[in-house]
Design a protein around this motif. Structure first.
Motif, PDB file in Angstrom:
ATOM      1  N   ILE A   6       0.837  -1.205   0.000  1.00  0.00           N
ATOM      2  CA  ILE A   6       0.000   0.000   0.000  1.00  0.00           C
ATOM      3  C   ILE A   6       0.872   1.255   0.000  1.00  0.00           C
ATOM      4  O   ILE A   6       0.665   2.197  -0.779  1.00  0.00           O
ATOM      5  N   VAL A   7       1.865   1.238   0.861  1.00  0.00           N
ATOM      6  CA  VAL A   7       2.700   2.428   1.049  1.00  0.00           C
ATOM      7  C   VAL A   7       3.481   2.765  -0.217  1.00  0.00           C
ATOM      8  O   VAL A   7       3.580   3.926  -0.635  1.00  0.00           O
ATOM      9  N   LYS A   8       4.037   1.720  -0.849  1.00  0.00           N
ATOM     10  CA  LYS A   8       4.818   1.936  -2.067  1.00  0.00           C
ATOM     11  C   LYS A   8       4.035   2.692  -3.134  1.00  0.00           C
ATOM     12  O   LYS A   8       4.579   3.505  -3.865  1.00  0.00           O
ATOM     13  N   LYS A   9       2.757   2.353  -3.211  1.00  0.00           N
ATOM     14  CA  LYS A   9       1.960   2.869  -4.321  1.00  0.00           C
ATOM     15  C   LYS A   9       1.888   4.385  -4.354  1.00  0.00           C
ATOM     16  O   LYS A   9       1.732   4.977  -5.415  1.00  0.00           O
ATOM     17  N   ASN A  10       1.961   5.013  -3.197  1.00  0.00           N
ATOM     18  CA  ASN A  10       1.936   6.475  -3.288  1.00  0.00           C
ATOM     19  C   ASN A  10       3.181   7.156  -2.747  1.00  0.00           C
ATOM     20  O   ASN A  10       3.141   8.303  -2.333  1.00  0.00           O
ATOM     21  N   ASN A  11       4.291   6.449  -2.829  1.00  0.00           N
ATOM     22  CA  ASN A  11       5.570   7.114  -2.582  1.00  0.00           C
ATOM     23  C   ASN A  11       6.233   7.478  -3.908  1.00  0.00           C
ATOM     24  O   ASN A  11       6.243   6.680  -4.839  1.00  0.00           O
ATOM     25  N   VAL A  12       6.771   8.681  -3.950  1.00  0.00           N
ATOM     26  CA  VAL A  12       7.506   9.162  -5.120  1.00  0.00           C
ATOM     27  C   VAL A  12       8.927   9.449  -4.659  1.00  0.00           C
ATOM     28  O   VAL A  12       9.125  10.087  -3.621  1.00  0.00           O
ATOM     29  N   PHE A  13       9.904   8.981  -5.407  1.00  0.00           N
ATOM     30  CA  PHE A  13      11.296   9.217  -5.017  1.00  0.00           C
ATOM     31  C   PHE A  13      12.062   9.873  -6.157  1.00  0.00           C
ATOM     32  O   PHE A  13      12.064   9.383  -7.281  1.00  0.00           O
ATOM     33  N   THR A  14      12.725  10.978  -5.857  1.00  0.00           N
ATOM     34  CA  THR A  14      13.578  11.647  -6.838  1.00  0.00           C
ATOM     35  C   THR A  14      15.029  11.474  -6.429  1.00  0.00           C
ATOM     36  O   THR A  14      15.419  11.864  -5.321  1.00  0.00           O
ATOM     37  N   THR A  15      15.828  10.875  -7.327  1.00  0.00           N
ATOM     38  CA  THR A  15      17.257  10.731  -7.047  1.00  0.00           C
ATOM     39  C   THR A  15      18.019  11.865  -7.722  1.00  0.00           C
ATOM     40  O   THR A  15      17.636  12.327  -8.802  1.00  0.00           O
ATOM     41  N   HIS A  16      19.068  12.327  -7.056  1.00  0.00           N
ATOM     42  CA  HIS A  16      19.859  13.443  -7.600  1.00  0.00           C
ATOM     43  C   HIS A  16      21.327  13.088  -7.755  1.00  0.00           C
ATOM     44  O   HIS A  16      22.116  13.953  -8.082  1.00  0.00           O
ATOM     45  N   THR A  17      21.704  11.855  -7.419  1.00  0.00           N
ATOM     46  CA  THR A  17      23.127  11.553  -7.293  1.00  0.00           C
ATOM     47  C   THR A  17      23.578  10.564  -8.365  1.00  0.00           C
ATOM     48  O   THR A  17      23.191   9.416  -8.327  1.00  0.00           O
ATOM     49  N   PRO A  18      24.404  11.008  -9.318  1.00  0.00           N
ATOM     50  CA  PRO A  18      24.874  10.096 -10.356  1.00  0.00           C
ATOM     51  C   PRO A  18      26.160   9.363  -9.980  1.00  0.00           C
ATOM     52  O   PRO A  18      26.638   8.548 -10.753  1.00  0.00           O
ATOM     53  N   VAL A  19      26.713   9.642  -8.791  1.00  0.00           N
ATOM     54  CA  VAL A  19      27.978   9.019  -8.402  1.00  0.00           C
ATOM     55  C   VAL A  19      27.699   8.073  -7.235  1.00  0.00           C
ATOM     56  O   VAL A  19      27.199   8.519  -6.210  1.00  0.00           O
ATOM     57  N   PRO A  20      28.025   6.779  -7.380  1.00  0.00           N
ATOM     58  CA  PRO A  20      27.706   5.840  -6.296  1.00  0.00           C
ATOM     59  C   PRO A  20      28.243   6.314  -4.938  1.00  0.00           C
ATOM     60  O   PRO A  20      27.522   6.273  -3.947  1.00  0.00           O
ATOM     61  N   ALA A  21      29.466   6.844  -4.905  1.00  0.00           N
ATOM     62  CA  ALA A  21      30.044   7.237  -3.618  1.00  0.00           C
ATOM     63  C   ALA A  21      29.310   8.422  -3.003  1.00  0.00           C
ATOM     64  O   ALA A  21      29.384   8.658  -1.802  1.00  0.00           O
ATOM     65  N   GLY A  22      28.598   9.160  -3.843  1.00  0.00           N
ATOM     66  CA  GLY A  22      27.901  10.336  -3.332  1.00  0.00           C
ATOM     67  C   GLY A  22      26.606   9.998  -2.629  1.00  0.00           C
ATOM     68  O   GLY A  22      25.953  10.857  -2.059  1.00  0.00           O
ATOM     69  N   ASN A  23      26.216   8.733  -2.668  1.00  0.00           N
ATOM     70  CA  ASN A  23      24.936   8.375  -2.067  1.00  0.00           C
ATOM     71  C   ASN A  23      25.007   8.367  -0.555  1.00  0.00           C
ATOM     72  O   ASN A  23      25.984   7.963   0.047  1.00  0.00           O
ATOM     73  N   ASP A  24      23.907   8.824   0.016  1.00  0.00           N
ATOM     74  CA  ASP A  24      23.763   8.883   1.453  1.00  0.00           C
ATOM     75  C   ASP A  24      23.685   7.448   1.987  1.00  0.00           C
ATOM     76  O   ASP A  24      22.815   6.691   1.575  1.00  0.00           O
ATOM     77  N   GLN A  25      24.629   7.061   2.845  1.00  0.00           N
ATOM     78  CA  GLN A  25      24.621   5.681   3.320  1.00  0.00           C
ATOM     79  C   GLN A  25      25.163   5.564   4.728  1.00  0.00           C
ATOM     80  O   GLN A  25      25.878   6.448   5.201  1.00  0.00           O
ATOM     81  N   PHE A  26      24.813   4.458   5.384  1.00  0.00           N
ATOM     82  CA  PHE A  26      25.217   4.244   6.773  1.00  0.00           C
ATOM     83  C   PHE A  26      25.816   2.857   6.939  1.00  0.00           C
ATOM     84  O   PHE A  26      25.409   1.912   6.262  1.00  0.00           O
TER      85      PHE A  26
ATOM     86  N   LYS B  33      -0.479   9.350 -10.589  1.00  0.00           N
ATOM     87  CA  LYS B  33      -0.513   7.888 -10.408  1.00  0.00           C
ATOM     88  C   LYS B  33      -0.624   7.550  -8.938  1.00  0.00           C
ATOM     89  O   LYS B  33      -1.358   6.640  -8.554  1.00  0.00           O
ATOM     90  N   SER B  34       0.115   8.256  -8.116  1.00  0.00           N
ATOM     91  CA  SER B  34       0.038   7.998  -6.680  1.00  0.00           C
ATOM     92  C   SER B  34      -1.368   8.257  -6.158  1.00  0.00           C
ATOM     93  O   SER B  34      -1.882   7.513  -5.339  1.00  0.00           O
ATOM     94  N   ILE B  35      -1.971   9.309  -6.663  1.00  0.00           N
ATOM     95  CA  ILE B  35      -3.326   9.640  -6.202  1.00  0.00           C
ATOM     96  C   ILE B  35      -4.294   8.544  -6.624  1.00  0.00           C
ATOM     97  O   ILE B  35      -5.108   8.071  -5.832  1.00  0.00           O
ATOM     98  N   GLU B  36      -4.157   8.116  -7.881  1.00  0.00           N
ATOM     99  CA  GLU B  36      -5.063   7.066  -8.358  1.00  0.00           C
ATOM    100  C   GLU B  36      -4.819   5.747  -7.645  1.00  0.00           C
ATOM    101  O   GLU B  36      -5.728   4.938  -7.480  1.00  0.00           O
ATOM    102  N   ASN B  37      -3.592   5.531  -7.226  1.00  0.00           N
ATOM    103  CA  ASN B  37      -3.235   4.287  -6.527  1.00  0.00           C
ATOM    104  C   ASN B  37      -3.606   4.287  -5.062  1.00  0.00           C
ATOM    105  O   ASN B  37      -3.393   3.303  -4.375  1.00  0.00           O
ATOM    106  N   ASN B  38      -4.048   5.427  -4.578  1.00  0.00           N
ATOM    107  CA  ASN B  38      -4.105   5.580  -3.128  1.00  0.00           C
ATOM    108  C   ASN B  38      -5.127   4.663  -2.474  1.00  0.00           C
ATOM    109  O   ASN B  38      -6.322   4.794  -2.681  1.00  0.00           O
ATOM    110  N   LEU B  39      -4.632   3.753  -1.682  1.00  0.00           N
ATOM    111  CA  LEU B  39      -5.509   2.822  -0.973  1.00  0.00           C
ATOM    112  C   LEU B  39      -5.492   3.104   0.518  1.00  0.00           C
ATOM    113  O   LEU B  39      -6.143   2.440   1.301  1.00  0.00           O
ATOM    114  N   ASP B  40      -4.714   4.111   0.884  1.00  0.00           N
ATOM    115  CA  ASP B  40      -4.450   4.370   2.295  1.00  0.00           C
ATOM    116  C   ASP B  40      -5.503   5.326   2.861  1.00  0.00           C
ATOM    117  O   ASP B  40      -5.188   6.375   3.366  1.00  0.00           O
TER     118      ASP B  40
END
Ligand SMILES: *Cc1c(COP(=O)(O)O)cnc(C)c1O
Length: 719
Positions: free
Chosen positions: A305-325, A711-718
């Motif tokens: 359910i949650v996935k259907k209305n999450n939108v993710f924008t990536t800005h990082t083209p360099v693997p090392a630049g990714n936020d990680q822990f 699409k997220s709005i149409e998918n919204n089951l929450d």
């Protein structure tokens, strides 16, 4: 639900007749309305400039006699009333693009999460491009009438202030934001107590209060952990951007993501679109899953359910630049969360796991990609790069079917257009041209602007930049604590008649700010040509922990102060939105030299193009889409190199060649009898016509709406 009180604090007193200055000061609408800004300038221009264009500080500090005079000034009052009327009409207008296009979606809500928001220099809670983009996204959403709210942090220490020592070393100072001097509105419950949220961190609950910023019709909610309820360390949690301390960083991201969801619930909001601008806020998905599990869903059901209305924008083209822990850190912070999710530790780690050369990491974009159904990169090339980069998550598909699309970034036209250029467009394009900024048809009228009028505005903007640099240098000199080379470096010798190139951005090594110095002697000859001199203005900060970035600043600074460069190189300290505006409006050429394909999009060149500045850049990010052969110049070709040395040699050589053979002669030599560089102006017009509609946030936010949000709005089951 509790009633939320949003009482505007009254940090100043005003004559009754102009009481509504308060509403203007507490809504950033004025940032993209020159008429509103001119009210402040009219009363006391020097004060307005001195306090970095902060209406609240202005109204606190302006001398009472000046206000009393304004109240007697009929010319002023007419303008004041007109601005207030425009403001009121804007806020209540029913005729927005969104309402016209999506008739039955009035009750939907889009929540937009970002680690930083760059709305104006007087609210310094941004570091760079990502923040500016978030700010421009909110402003365009407001203009288009999208039902959208933002969620982020108010950083008490803002981003650091930069100065550069005599030897070119970047020095940083913390900046303390006085909350009584920024347009933030405290949210209170019925009893007048701060509205708060709490998130679980190891061994404790950390609380945050919520502040509201009005951005036209859009509300931005900012979390702040500086509360007595928290330990001294936790009170500092939201005080800085981009801490290098991993514990602070993961705690911030938990607070932004999970705390952000709780904050919206506290305010009684039920978004049907959850947009994560970059991976920093991806923990929001976990909080939403927990909510649904508490309502009786299984983990798997909740996840879907949650996935259907999450939108993710990536800005990082360099693997090392990714936020990680590191995984151990995730164990430390999330051991208490996986029972709530009804999953095992390994299942949890797998949500963000990526193998790295040093072992596994928990990577925020991986989490975000797995927990969103709508995903995008920020330019066409960045889309290709991202699909390659994340192909390992979808190995059952060919690369070009990896489900990450692209929406190329844009800029908020109203924020970045120079006042005089705006007047010109109102006169020759359309009085309401900003409401049609994404319409290519309207921009064809650019040819109706007489060359001499356009050139007069261009010259005016360059003079304005020159005066700004000169005045900064003068202040340093007056101040007395500066070495003469620092005064020289800030532009004391700058003049408004030479071809002027701007280069301003974060000093990350991939941006190659030093490319132009690769052949030092040749550069010296180019800029010191008596008949056709060239000035280059540099500006930008390096992250305080980025030693290579600071070395690049030093390298530039040493050239700037080299007497042989004739004072034609300038380094403007403390790059912010104000300096960005002056530069992208005031120079002749905007140069960008990133190492392809590391510039996901870039946006400063779009701001330059809108104002009639010509781009001279590597065909990366947005410019790869914008360049059409006659609206600026490329550096390099569509090649990626393996050998960086070879690449830098080839591209710097091309850079010098293009400057010497094309750019400089076009500016100086092809002049008409009345001294107009007609061919240059033709290029300027072509650049505005072709770039302005495409690279506007008006086009961009419409695309987010029609390609992803809907699409997220149409998918919204929450529900
Ligand atoms: C526009 C802007 C940026 C982003 O510019 P890039 O082209 O992405 O480097 C960064 N900082 C400020 C202050 C800006 O105005």
């Amino acid at each position: 639900m509790n009633t939320i009180r949003r009482k505007i604090p009254m940090p100043f007193s005003l004559p009754r007749r102009i009481q509504r200055f308060t509403d203007l000061a507490f809504n950033l609408w004025w940032v993209w309305n020159h008429d509103a800004q001119s009210l402040f300038k009219y009363i006391d221009k020097a004060l307005w400039d001195r306090i970095n264009h902060n209406p609240i500080l202005f109204l606190q500090q302006v001398e009472r006699p000046l206000l009393n005079k304004a109240v007697q000034d009929l010319f002023f009052l007419d303008r004041f009333d007109a601005v207030i009327e425009k403001f009121d009409n804007y806020l209540k207008s029913e005729k927005t693009w969104f309402k016209n296009t999506y008739k039955n979606l009035d009750n939907e809500l889009i929540a937009y999460f970002s680690f930083e928001f760059g709305l104006h220099e007087s609210l310094p809670v941004y570091a760079g491009g990502l923040g500016i983009l978030s700010g421009d996204h909110l402003k365009a959403a407001s203009d288009l009438g999208l039902p959208l709210v933002g969620v982020g942090f108010i950083y008490k220490q803002g981003y650091f202030t930069q100065s550069v020592s005599e030897d070119g070393w970047q020095e940083t100072r913390s900046y303390y934001l006085n909350f009584a001097e920024v347009p933030i509105i405290p949210l209170q419950d019925e009893a007048g107590l701060p509205v708060m949220v709490g998130v679980e961190l190891p061994g404790r609950t950390v609380y945050a209060r919520i502040w509201q910023v009005n951005v036209g019709r859009v509300q931005l909610y900012l979390l702040d952990s500086d509360l007595e309820e928290n330990s001294p360390n936790d009170r500092q949690l939201t005080s800085r951007l981009y801490s290098n301390d991993q514990d602070v960083r993961v705690s911030q991201e938990i607070l932004l993501g999970m705390g952000g969801v709780k904050a919206l619930r506290q305010l009684g909001l039920t978004p049907s679109v959850w947009h994560m601008n970059e991976g920093h806020s991806a923990f929001l998905a976990l909080e939403r899953i927990i909510e649904l599990i508490e309502k009786g869903k299984t983990y798997q059901e909740a996840l879907e359910i949650v996935k259907k209305n999450n939108v993710f924008t990536t800005h990082t083209p360099v693997p090392a630049g990714n936020d990680q822990f590191p995984i151990w850190l995730i164990d430390k912070y999330f051991a208490q969360t996986w029972p709530k999710l009804n999953i095992s530790r390994d299942q949890f780690i797998d949500l963000g796991r990526q193998a790295q050369s040093w072992g596994d990491s928990f990577v925020m974009p991986v989490l975000a990609l797995k927990l969103s159904e709508q995903r995008n990169a920020v330019s066409e090339l960045h889309g290709e790069v991202s699909r390659e980069m994340w192909h390992w998550l979808w190995l059952d598909r060919p690369v070009n079917e990896v489900p990450i699309t692209h929406i190329t970034n844009g800029i908020h036209t109203g924020t970045w257009i120079a006042r005089q250029m705006n007047n010109l467009f109102q006169k020759y394009l359309d009085p309401n041209w900003q409401d049609k900024a994404d319409d290519p048809e309207m921009w064809t009228k650019i040819d109706s602007i007489p060359d001499h009028e356009l050139w007069a505005v261009r010259k005016h903007l360059k003079r304005k930049l020159t005066v700004y640099c000169n005045e900064r240098a003068r202040k340093m000199w007056l101040n007395g604590n500066f070495h003469p080379v620092q005064v020289l470096a800030s532009g004391v010798m700058m003049e408004p008649y030479s071809l002027t190139i701007g280069f301003a951005r974060r000093f990350a090594t991939y941006k190659r700010a030093n490319l132009v110095f690769r052949d030092y002697e040749r550069l010296m000859r180019i800029i010191n040509n008596d008949r056709m001199p060239v000035q280059i203005i540099f500006s930008g900060k390096a992250h305080p922990a980025d030693e290579p970035g600071k070395l690049i600043i030093q390298q530039i600074y040493r050239a700037v102060k080299d007497a042989k460069m004739g004072g034609r190189l300038i380094f403007l300290e403390d790059y912010d939105m104000n300096i960005a505006r002056l530069l992208v409006q005031g120079v002749d050429v905007w140069m960008n030299t990133p190492r392809r394909p590391n510039e996901a999009s870039g946006t400063s060149g779009m701001k330059a193009a809108l104002n009639g500045v010509l781009n001279f850049s590597v065909l990366d990010g947005w410019w790869r889409e914008g360049y059409n052969g006659k609206n600026g110049w490329p550096i390099g070709d569509h090649l990626d190199y393996q050998d960086y040395n070879q690449q830098d040699d080839a591209e710097s050589r091309e850079l010098y060649d293009t400057l010497e053979n094309e750019i400089i002669p076009l500016y100086y030599e092809s002049r008409s009898a009345d001294n107009l560089p007609n061919e240059w102006i033709a290029r300027v017009k072509e650049s505005i016509r072709s770039n302005a509609p495409l690279f506007s946030t008006r086009r961009m936010v419409k695309e987010y709406m029609s390609a992803l949000y809907i699409k997220s709005i149409e998918n919204n089951l929450d529900k």
